[in-house]
Design a protein around this motif. Structure first.
Motif, PDB file in Angstrom:
ATOM      1  N   TRP A 665     -31.339  39.130   5.139  1.00  0.00           N
ATOM      2  CA  TRP A 665     -31.615  40.493   4.678  1.00  0.00           C
ATOM      3  C   TRP A 665     -33.064  40.618   4.195  1.00  0.00           C
ATOM      4  N   LYS A 666     -33.545  39.570   3.532  1.00  0.00           N
ATOM      5  CA  LYS A 666     -34.923  39.605   3.015  1.00  0.00           C
ATOM      6  C   LYS A 666     -35.957  39.264   4.078  1.00  0.00           C
ATOM      7  N   ASN A 667     -35.672  38.271   4.899  1.00  0.00           N
ATOM      8  CA  ASN A 667     -36.647  37.835   5.907  1.00  0.00           C
ATOM      9  C   ASN A 667     -35.885  37.203   7.062  1.00  0.00           C
ATOM     10  N   LYS A 668     -35.483  38.023   8.024  1.00  0.00           N
ATOM     11  CA  LYS A 668     -34.628  37.540   9.105  1.00  0.00           C
ATOM     12  C   LYS A 668     -35.332  36.511   9.978  1.00  0.00           C
ATOM     13  N   ALA A 669     -36.590  36.718  10.278  1.00  0.00           N
ATOM     14  CA  ALA A 669     -37.313  35.778  11.139  1.00  0.00           C
ATOM     15  C   ALA A 669     -37.370  34.389  10.511  1.00  0.00           C
ATOM     16  N   GLU A 670     -37.649  34.341   9.204  1.00  0.00           N
ATOM     17  CA  GLU A 670     -37.719  33.053   8.511  1.00  0.00           C
ATOM     18  C   GLU A 670     -36.340  32.400   8.439  1.00  0.00           C
ATOM     19  N   ALA A 671     -35.305  33.203   8.185  1.00  0.00           N
ATOM     20  CA  ALA A 671     -33.943  32.664   8.112  1.00  0.00           C
ATOM     21  C   ALA A 671     -33.498  32.116   9.458  1.00  0.00           C
ATOM     22  N   ASP A 672     -33.814  32.824  10.550  1.00  0.00           N
ATOM     23  CA  ASP A 672     -33.447  32.351  11.879  1.00  0.00           C
ATOM     24  C   ASP A 672     -34.152  31.054  12.222  1.00  0.00           C
ATOM     25  N   SER A 673     -35.405  30.923  11.774  1.00  0.00           N
ATOM     26  CA  SER A 673     -36.189  29.735  12.097  1.00  0.00           C
ATOM     27  C   SER A 673     -35.815  28.540  11.225  1.00  0.00           C
TER      28      SER A 673
END
Length: 725
Positions: A665-673
């Protein structure tokens, strides 16, 4: 999933357990979404990105064009000494981790991402050190990374197919004594390191040869997706691509950080576990009454990590199952003590409350398994009919979700390059057919020496049927990413057990036949998953096959040794122990039912029918509903897992998915990576502590402190007693 499995089961097919059959599809689909399609869509194998709305979008930049300037090593160059040294080290690590998870809950998540990350990290450290001394002769390639990952996955896959938490330990007297039926000597085989290693070597290699001649048909002609294999390939390609090095370094640093924290936390907790029900693992987080009903947070980084890998619906299903069973059903049934079952029965009697827990769980497992076998068979028939109708057109027979695709295929640069190398190093058909026949003959001759109740004609019948079932399993796994090795194993339990009969050790025959069948069909699906990974990373099929053989040989030694370490160090199989091995009693009771039935507590059979039908119906409704609705319907198999074990680990896993949800929710790109790296670190650090913990236990080194939690009234009694002393 392998699955969960898994994820989790496997490649993904290797993470397959009763629970992994349910977990694996969602786990690998989530991973594939992260590493292929991103937020806007999913990348199919035809190079077209299809958005969730179904629209076609421009194809992404070619993967192979980015690697065009890099030479592809020969198949011999891909098989390096350092690859197998690192592979053997990681095989030990992952066998310990999965053995701990498996013996605790039966969940077997897919650890392909962990294996890829750790192998990349270790070889990078190795090559950097050698390069600094000016001795580096061969750079680290994506093909070598694939070899390591294949070796590790095949090695830790033996944890599942070896049945250490299901059929194999289900043969033991420890599990047999939990029931009054079929606990005579002819139906018991006590674990011993020597015969377990021999059993693994006899049954684990045949499946590698069963479908080798069909590898091109399955992957190139049918274009089966094998989502776990695809996800792993895209991850490895991302590590080694020129533009992906910084991201890979960040993932590795993150994994190392959380690995260290998790390991140190497990080490810290150990000091407070000097007795039964001591330490943070027995912390009554939700109150003492909830703790009695197995509702508490046990501060386990392993299951927090598993929760971050598994899809949200799996975690919600697990928590829902814990609430339904330990929050509602078992407390209600316990009030019927003296009416539905005798008051004098001990808590672990299958004629009492324990019987409801075990057999209702078995009913849900069988209902879910039957539905999904029928579903996969239907998908296969549909795909074959579609292929026959389109035999004169250049179309794709199936998409990643198993539905026919009518988009005309245009062969891309990637497809041409991959096909060229995939068909280059052929594995002779004489090797495949000859290997299958020779290994089958050896097994037929030698396995009855280990388990005399299992006759040569039982094994011969299994090996005649196995190739067809292996094809069904591998094909279905390619369509749906679900490996049903355990489902085929259950069919073997009932059929071969009934064939042998109660008077000829039918229970032991059924369990051993389960192992033979599971090993063949599970290994065949794993091999195809790995071939898919190799196809997408330009790894030679010949080197992939050799790596799989070497990894399987490692697993045949490592997995029994790891189990033996747990067996000698901990009270495995006891209901109140840290390692209850929940599926062992279920497999044994399925074997008993297959041989001569079983007397059940009052109304237990009726409840089993209801839950069997509900499991089948919920799966059917889930498939008939639109996807936007179906994604909120719980998975019956996942709901059933806590029925026997308890709800404590579901709280850990739910916390893990909440952490991931907030992060996305806060940073999807970072969470996915970085999410998979954090999850891997949590699981590896905490799981690996089991190894030194077992060594300390064998050396009779005890923790110094017992941290236990008492109610106020009990504490007052303890204080009063101590004051008198």
């Amino acid at each position: 999933m392998a699955p969960a499995t898994a994820t989790a089961s496997a490649s993904g097919g290797s993470a397959v357990h009763d629970s992994a059959d349910a977990l694996e599809q969602g786990t690998s689909t989530q991973l594939r979404r992260r590493y292929t399609g991103g937020q806007t869509g999913e990348l199919a194998d035809d190079g077209i990105v299809r958005s969730r709305a179904g629209k076609q979008e421009p194809a992404p930049p070619s993967v192979e064009e980015a690697f065009a300037d890099l030479p592809v090593p020969s198949w011999r160059e891909q098989l390096t000494v350092r690859a197998f040294v690192v592979g053997s080290l990681l095989a030990v690590v992952f066998n310990v981790i999965l053995m701990k998870i498996d013996l605790t809950t039966g969940i077997n998540p897919s650890l392909n991402v962990c294996a890829s990350l750790l192998s990349y990290f270790l070889v990078r450290v190795w090559t950097k050190a050698i390069e600094g001394m000016g001795l580096l002769r061969q750079p680290f390639t994506r093909q070598e990374n694939t070899m390591i990952q294949t070796c590790v996955v095949s090695a830790y896959g033996i944890t599942f197919t070896g049945g250490f938490s299901s059929y194999l330990f289900g043969m033991s007297g420890t599990i047999a004594n939990k029931a009054t039926e079929a606990n005579d000597a002819q139906n018991i085989k006590e674990p011993h390191l020597g015969w377990m290693i021999g059993f693994m070597f006899l049954v684990s290699f045949v499946g590698l040869f069963a479908l080798v001649p069909l590898r091109k048909v399955m992957i190139v002609d049918y274009k089966l997706t094998y989502p776990s294999g695809t996800a792993t390939a895209y991850l490895i390609n991302g590590f080694h691509a020129p533009h992906g090095s910084e991201r890979a370094k960040k993932q590795v640093r993150t994994l190392g950080k959380y690995f260290s924290l998790s390991f140190l936390w497990a080490f810290f907790q150990w000091f407070y576990t000097a007795g039964d029900h001591c330490g943070f693992g027995s912390f009554p987080t939700l109150g003492l009454e909830a703790y009695k009903n197995r509702f508490f947070f046990d501060f386990s980084p392993t299951y927090i990590g598993v929760g971050m890998i598994c899809p949200y619906i799996v975690n919600v299903s697990l928590l829902l199952g814990g609430i339904i069973s330990w929050g509602v059903m078992w407390p209600l049934i316990s009030t019927k003590k003296g009416s539905w079952y005798p008051e004098t029965l001990p808590d672990n009697s299958l004629h009492g409350l324990q019987g409801y827990r075990v057999f209702i769980t078995v009913a849900v497992i069988l209902g879910d398994g039957l539905y999904n076998i029928l579903k996969v068979l239907g998908r296969m028939i549909e795909a074959f009919v579609s292929r026959y109708r389109n035999r004169n057109t250049n179309t794709l027979p199936v998409s990643h979700d198993g539905t026919p695709v009518t988009t005309t295929e245009t062969e891309s640069f990637d497809d041409k390059r991959r096909l060229e190398l995939f068909v280059k190093d052929q594995i002779p058909k004489t090797v495949a057919f000859g290997g299958y026949v020779v290994l089958a003959a050896i097994t037929i001759g030698c396995l009855p020496l280990i388990i005399p109740q299992l006759k040569w004609y039982h094994i011969l019948a299994a090996y005649i049927l196995a190739p067809a079932l292996a094809f069904c399993n591998a094909y279905g796994c390619g369509l749906t990413n679900w490996s049903f090795a355990s489902a085929y194993g259950k069919l073997a339990i009932f059929s071969f057990g009934a064939w042998a009969g109660a008077s000829h050790g039918g229970v032991l025959v059924g369990l051993a036949a389960c192992g033979v069948m599971m090993s063949i069909v599970g290994t065949a699906a794993d091999l195809m998953q790995d071939f898919k990974t190799g196809y997408l990373t330009l790894a030679s099929p010949r080197s992939m096959f050799i790596s799989q053989v070497i990894g399987t040989a490692m697993g045949c030694v490592i997995a029994p040794c790891v189990f033996w370490l747990f067996y000698k160090s901990f009270d495995i199989g006891a209901s109140n122990s840290a390692y209850p091995a929940p599926y062992t009693i279920m497999y044994r009771n399925m074997a008993i039912m297959g041989v001569d039935g079983l007397s059940l507590p009052k109304h237990c059979l009726t409840l089993c029918y209801i839950f069997f039908a509900a499991s089948f119906a919920i799966n059917l409704i889930k498939d008939l509903m639109p996807k936007k609705v179906a994604k909120f319907i719980p998975i019956p198999m996942a709901v059933a897992i806590p029925f026997y074990v308890g709800a404590y680990f579901t709280i850990d896993m739910f916390l893990g998915c909440v952490i991931l949800f907030i992060w996305e929710w806060k940073n999807k790109a970072e969470a996915d990576s970085l999410g998979p790296a954090v999850a891997s670190g949590f699981m590896c650090g905490d799981g690996l502590w089991a190894l030194p913990e077992a060594v300390l236990s064998l050396a009779n080194v005890k923790p110094p402190i017992c941290m236990k939690f008492l109610s106020r009234s009990v504490n007052a009694k303890v204080d009063s007693f101590l004051a008198k002393e």
